[in-house]
Design a protein around this motif. Structure first.
Motif, PDB file in Angstrom:
ATOM      1  N   GLY A 103      43.923  67.516 -21.464  1.00 51.71           N
ATOM      2  CA  GLY A 103      44.804  67.420 -19.605  1.00 51.71           C
ATOM      3  C   GLY A 103      44.219  68.868 -19.516  1.00 51.71           C
ATOM      4  N   ASP A 104      45.585  68.823 -18.390  1.00 45.19           N
ATOM      5  CA  ASP A 104      45.280  69.567 -17.840  1.00 45.19           C
ATOM      6  C   ASP A 104      46.474  70.866 -18.466  1.00 45.19           C
ATOM      7  OD1 ASP A 104      45.286  72.167 -15.683  1.00 45.19           O
ATOM      8  OD2 ASP A 104      47.454  70.749 -14.851  1.00 45.19           O
ATOM      9  N   GLN A 153      44.197  62.316 -23.710  1.00 48.19           N
ATOM     10  CA  GLN A 153      45.394  61.335 -22.880  1.00 48.19           C
ATOM     11  C   GLN A 153      45.739  61.101 -21.476  1.00 48.19           C
ATOM     12  OE1 GLN A 153      49.144  62.587 -24.220  1.00 48.19           O
ATOM     13  NE2 GLN A 153      48.522  62.878 -26.632  1.00 48.19           N
ATOM     14  N   SER A 154      44.240  62.551 -21.015  1.00 48.34           N
ATOM     15  CA  SER A 154      43.951  62.600 -19.714  1.00 48.34           C
ATOM     16  C   SER A 154      42.756  63.361 -19.936  1.00 48.34           C
ATOM     17  CB  SER A 154      44.839  63.258 -18.991  1.00 48.34           C
ATOM     18  OG  SER A 154      45.929  64.339 -19.349  1.00 48.34           O
ATOM     19  N   GLY A 155      41.728  63.784 -18.768  1.00 49.94           N
ATOM     20  CA  GLY A 155      40.954  64.481 -18.553  1.00 49.94           C
ATOM     21  C   GLY A 155      41.968  65.622 -18.110  1.00 49.94           C
ATOM     22  N   GLY A 156      40.857  66.569 -18.735  1.00 50.46           N
ATOM     23  CA  GLY A 156      40.357  67.717 -18.441  1.00 50.46           C
ATOM     24  C   GLY A 156      40.424  68.755 -19.220  1.00 50.46           C
ATOM     25  N   SER A 157      40.417  70.024 -19.752  1.00 51.40           N
ATOM     26  CA  SER A 157      40.746  70.933 -20.986  1.00 51.40           C
ATOM     27  C   SER A 157      40.803  72.276 -19.945  1.00 51.40           C
ATOM     28  CB  SER A 157      39.424  71.233 -21.008  1.00 51.40           C
ATOM     29  OG  SER A 157      39.653  72.208 -22.434  1.00 51.40           O
ATOM     30  N   ASN A 158      41.961  72.270 -20.446  1.00 58.84           N
ATOM     31  CA  ASN A 158      42.722  73.528 -20.547  1.00 58.84           C
ATOM     32  C   ASN A 158      43.058  74.533 -22.016  1.00 58.84           C
ATOM     33  OD1 ASN A 158      44.766  75.888 -19.500  1.00 58.84           O
ATOM     34  ND2 ASN A 158      45.535  74.791 -17.851  1.00 58.84           N
ATOM     35  N   VAL A 159      42.297  75.046 -22.272  1.00 59.17           N
ATOM     36  CA  VAL A 159      42.025  75.827 -24.028  1.00 59.17           C
ATOM     37  C   VAL A 159      42.802  77.032 -23.560  1.00 59.17           C
ATOM     38  CG1 VAL A 159      41.303  76.973 -25.201  1.00 59.17           C
ATOM     39  CG2 VAL A 159      40.049  74.953 -24.169  1.00 59.17           C
ATOM     40  N   LEU A 160      43.805  77.457 -22.870  1.00 59.46           N
ATOM     41  CA  LEU A 160      45.372  78.439 -22.931  1.00 59.46           C
ATOM     42  C   LEU A 160      46.559  77.496 -23.152  1.00 59.46           C
ATOM     43  CD1 LEU A 160      43.980  81.857 -20.146  1.00 59.46           C
ATOM     44  CD2 LEU A 160      43.890  81.772 -22.858  1.00 59.46           C
ATOM     45  N   ALA A 165      51.196  75.967 -26.914  1.00 59.21           N
ATOM     46  CA  ALA A 165      51.177  75.111 -27.182  1.00 59.21           C
ATOM     47  C   ALA A 165      51.592  74.610 -29.078  1.00 59.21           C
ATOM     48  CB  ALA A 165      50.612  73.924 -27.270  1.00 59.21           C
ATOM     49  N   GLY A 166      50.744  75.662 -29.162  1.00 57.82           N
ATOM     50  CA  GLY A 166      50.252  75.926 -30.695  1.00 57.82           C
ATOM     51  C   GLY A 166      50.994  76.864 -31.383  1.00 57.82           C
ATOM     52  N   VAL A 167      51.290  78.215 -30.185  1.00 58.18           N
ATOM     53  CA  VAL A 167      51.932  79.009 -30.823  1.00 58.18           C
ATOM     54  C   VAL A 167      53.217  78.874 -30.387  1.00 58.18           C
ATOM     55  CG1 VAL A 167      53.184  81.415 -29.701  1.00 58.18           C
ATOM     56  CG2 VAL A 167      49.905  81.537 -29.474  1.00 58.18           C
ATOM     57  N   SER A 168      53.790  77.738 -29.901  1.00 56.86           N
ATOM     58  CA  SER A 168      55.374  77.135 -30.065  1.00 56.86           C
ATOM     59  C   SER A 168      55.614  75.927 -31.547  1.00 56.86           C
ATOM     60  CB  SER A 168      55.532  76.259 -28.987  1.00 56.86           C
ATOM     61  OG  SER A 168      55.187  77.065 -27.603  1.00 56.86           O
ATOM     62  N   SER A 169      54.048  75.806 -31.739  1.00 57.94           N
ATOM     63  CA  SER A 169      54.536  75.045 -33.011  1.00 57.94           C
ATOM     64  C   SER A 169      54.442  75.733 -34.434  1.00 57.94           C
ATOM     65  CB  SER A 169      53.473  74.575 -32.826  1.00 57.94           C
ATOM     66  OG  SER A 169      53.330  72.460 -32.330  1.00 57.94           O
ATOM     67  N   LEU A 170      54.044  77.161 -33.988  1.00 59.18           N
ATOM     68  CA  LEU A 170      54.340  78.297 -35.627  1.00 59.18           C
ATOM     69  C   LEU A 170      55.391  78.728 -35.150  1.00 59.18           C
ATOM     70  CD1 LEU A 170      50.790  79.739 -35.491  1.00 59.18           C
ATOM     71  CD2 LEU A 170      52.179  77.800 -36.877  1.00 59.18           C
ATOM     72  N   ASP A 171      56.820  78.350 -34.225  1.00 60.75           N
ATOM     73  CA  ASP A 171      58.072  78.972 -34.112  1.00 60.75           C
ATOM     74  C   ASP A 171      58.669  78.515 -35.294  1.00 60.75           C
ATOM     75  OD1 ASP A 171      57.550  80.053 -32.065  1.00 60.75           O
ATOM     76  OD2 ASP A 171      58.943  78.379 -30.724  1.00 60.75           O
ATOM     77  N   GLY A 172      60.265  79.584 -35.802  1.00 64.01           N
ATOM     78  CA  GLY A 172      60.677  79.329 -37.413  1.00 64.01           C
ATOM     79  C   GLY A 172      59.541  79.404 -38.544  1.00 64.01           C
ATOM     80  N   LEU A 186      34.701  75.158 -23.551  1.00 64.48           N
ATOM     81  CA  LEU A 186      34.600  75.198 -21.572  1.00 64.48           C
ATOM     82  C   LEU A 186      35.874  74.782 -21.141  1.00 64.48           C
ATOM     83  CD1 LEU A 186      31.083  74.044 -22.485  1.00 64.48           C
ATOM     84  CD2 LEU A 186      32.022  76.104 -22.279  1.00 64.48           C
ATOM     85  N   SER A 187      37.407  75.197 -20.938  1.00 63.25           N
ATOM     86  CA  SER A 187      38.384  75.383 -19.807  1.00 63.25           C
ATOM     87  C   SER A 187      37.820  74.261 -18.475  1.00 63.25           C
ATOM     88  CB  SER A 187      39.199  75.873 -19.444  1.00 63.25           C
ATOM     89  OG  SER A 187      39.693  76.512 -20.334  1.00 63.25           O
ATOM     90  N   THR A 188      38.064  73.672 -18.092  1.00 65.49           N
ATOM     91  CA  THR A 188      37.728  72.533 -16.783  1.00 65.49           C
ATOM     92  C   THR A 188      39.467  72.730 -15.547  1.00 65.49           C
ATOM     93  OG1 THR A 188      38.590  70.471 -17.797  1.00 65.49           O
ATOM     94  CG2 THR A 188      35.936  71.496 -17.568  1.00 65.49           C
ATOM     95  N   THR A 189      40.940  73.639 -16.463  1.00 69.84           N
ATOM     96  CA  THR A 189      41.619  73.419 -15.545  1.00 69.84           C
ATOM     97  C   THR A 189      42.405  74.786 -15.567  1.00 69.84           C
ATOM     98  OG1 THR A 189      42.714  72.280 -16.817  1.00 69.84           O
ATOM     99  CG2 THR A 189      41.650  70.943 -15.134  1.00 69.84           C
ATOM    100  N   GLY A 190      43.409  74.694 -15.061  1.00 68.53           N
ATOM    101  CA  GLY A 190      44.480  75.989 -15.398  1.00 68.53           C
ATOM    102  C   GLY A 190      43.716  77.264 -14.851  1.00 68.53           C
ATOM    103  N   CYS A 191      43.740  78.541 -15.000  1.00 73.46           N
ATOM    104  CA  CYS A 191      43.665  79.727 -14.312  1.00 73.46           C
ATOM    105  C   CYS A 191      41.871  79.830 -15.115  1.00 73.46           C
ATOM    106  CB  CYS A 191      44.443  80.956 -15.003  1.00 73.46           C
ATOM    107  SG  CYS A 191      44.167  81.159 -16.487  1.00 73.46           S
TER     108      CYS A 191
END
Length: 420
Positions: A103-104, A153-160, A165-172, A186-191
């Motif tokens: 997803g986006d 969960q939804s179409g598209g891919s936003n690797v950034l 999200a992965g960095v946020s999961s490492l908090d603490g 191969l991102s298809t959404t985002g910058c």
């Protein structure tokens, strides 16, 4: 004295000897084993990993679940291709979480959270430690396998966005923080949407990085050891980049993750891991529609040749003067590996309506015959009749097209060199 009659011992009214205590125990144990056979759940070899531990190091593994990685029939097999990377996690005894993203906004589907790989804790026996270490590696492989088979969960891919999200999961985390992202990049959404990318030079890489920085979409990776694996390796039934395009893609992600400018305590590694192909996937529920990336070299290269340069009026015989022009096109087609050629014939509206289709097909066939004679393989010819519009106006910008120019644009042959 004669031995007692065994039949008499079993006769009604005769009292039988009581079973011994040992016999009773055997009967109870046997009954218990028989009742448990086939009914008792198998022992969970991964159960010990669910016990909370105070491990300082943390690792998050995120698996790209977009269409380019999953494929239509069989996707990439990350689980059995990244054994070395998972072994490093186990060696560090990290606490690990595994999820997939799509997803986006990079929606994460968590398969497992906070699983321990500390194979030493409360385990002083070296043989048992070795067994647990092997169990941890096997269990992580299974978790990654579940992540790569999870429905997006939804179409598209936003690797950034997935990196954020992965960095946020490492908090603490009080110790090392590691992020392992398994993706074709191969991102298809985002910058970093690559659907319109040319995949050609570093100036485009720098331009994408500037846009992402201006939109504040580049994650802060300070203190994080990031590893990207699988770049440029979509599913085998999806459009695939050339070697040069994979090099470009690697340069893009090195730029976006700061591989060349990482601060102390931060790293970005692009693992050169060959990702295998998973077995054929059983048909499931309908998946979200995904935008597709068409590489610049996969887009048809179209030559629009005016009819006046190829044919006389109402004729389908190629003029001798047109042969040098068609030879140039033939050379281009022959030197484009893996290509096929489509010849599309059109006519202008001056002819008889009942003859338009026949004439356009005859002209396409004539051009096909010339190209085949010049050594071009895999050529198809299609008569399209009247065009729906002049796709390449024969006039300068800001100037009105003349009636004759419109006729020449309608009366043409398009030759498409298709790179796949």
């Amino acid at each position: 004295m004669n031995p007692p009659d065994t039949a008499a011992l079993r006769a009604p009214g005769r009292r039988q000897a009581a079973p011994t205590l040992a016999g009773a125990l055997v009967m109870v144990l046997t009954a218990g084993l028989l009742s448990a056979c086939g009914d008792a759940p198998r022992l969970d070899a991964c159960a010990w990993m669910k016990e909370p531990v105070d491990t300082a190091g943390r690792t998050v593994v995120l698996v790209d679940d977009s269409a380019s990685v999953r494929g239509k029939t069989a996707g990439r097999d990350y689980a059995h291709s990244i054994g070395r990377l998972l072994a490093e996690v186990v060696d560090r005894k990290d606490t690990i979480s595994v999820g997939s993203f799509s997803g986006d906004s990079a929606q994460i589907t968590w398969i497992a959270k906070d699983r321990s790989t500390d194979w030493v804790k409360d385990n002083d026996n070296s043989i048992n430690q070795k067994k647990r270490k092997q169990q941890a590696a096997g269990c992580l492989t299974d978790l990654v396998g579940k992540a790569e088979s999870a429905a997006p969960q939804s179409g598209g891919s936003n690797v950034l966005a997935a990196l954020t999200a992965g960095v946020s999961s490492l908090d603490g985390a009080s110790g090392s923080r590691s992020l392992l992202v398994l993706t074709d990049g191969l991102s298809t959404t985002g910058c970093a949407d690559l659907r319109a990318a040319a995949f050609r030079d570093t100036s485009e890489v720098n331009a994408i990085a500037r846009v992402c920085a201006a939109r504040d979409e580049i994650p802060s990776l300070t203190g994080v050891d990031l590893t990207l694996a699988g770049l440029g390796q979509p599913a085998t039934d999806q459009p695939a980049p050339t070697a040069a395009q994979r090099t470009w893609l690697t340069a893009l992600w090195r730029k976006l993750c700061g591989a060349d400018t990482a601060a102390p305590g931060t790293s970005c590694t692009l693992a050169p891991t060959a990702i295998g192909t998973a077995g054929r996937r059983a048909p499931g529920k309908r998946q979200p529609q995904d935008p597709a990336i068409h590489y610049a070299d996969d887009r048809p290269e179209t030559y629009q040749l005016p009819g006046a340069a190829l044919f006389d009026t109402n004729s389908s015989a190629v003029r001798p003067q047109a042969l040098p022009l068609l030879n140039d096109v033939a050379v281009r087609a022959r030197t484009t590996p893996g290509s096929r050629v489509a010849v599309l014939g059109y006519v202008d509206p001056r002819g008889r309506p009942d003859n338009n289709q026949q004439l356009s097909q005859a002209r396409a066939n004539a051009v096909k015959k010339v190209l085949t004679g010049l050594g071009v393989k895999r050529v198809t010819a299609h008569g399209r009749g009247l065009p729906t519009g002049c796709s390449k106006p024969a006039h300068a910008a800001g100037r009105r097209m003349t009636a004759e120019g419109k006729l020449q644009c309608d009366r043409r042959v398009d030759i498409e060199i298709i790179r796949k």
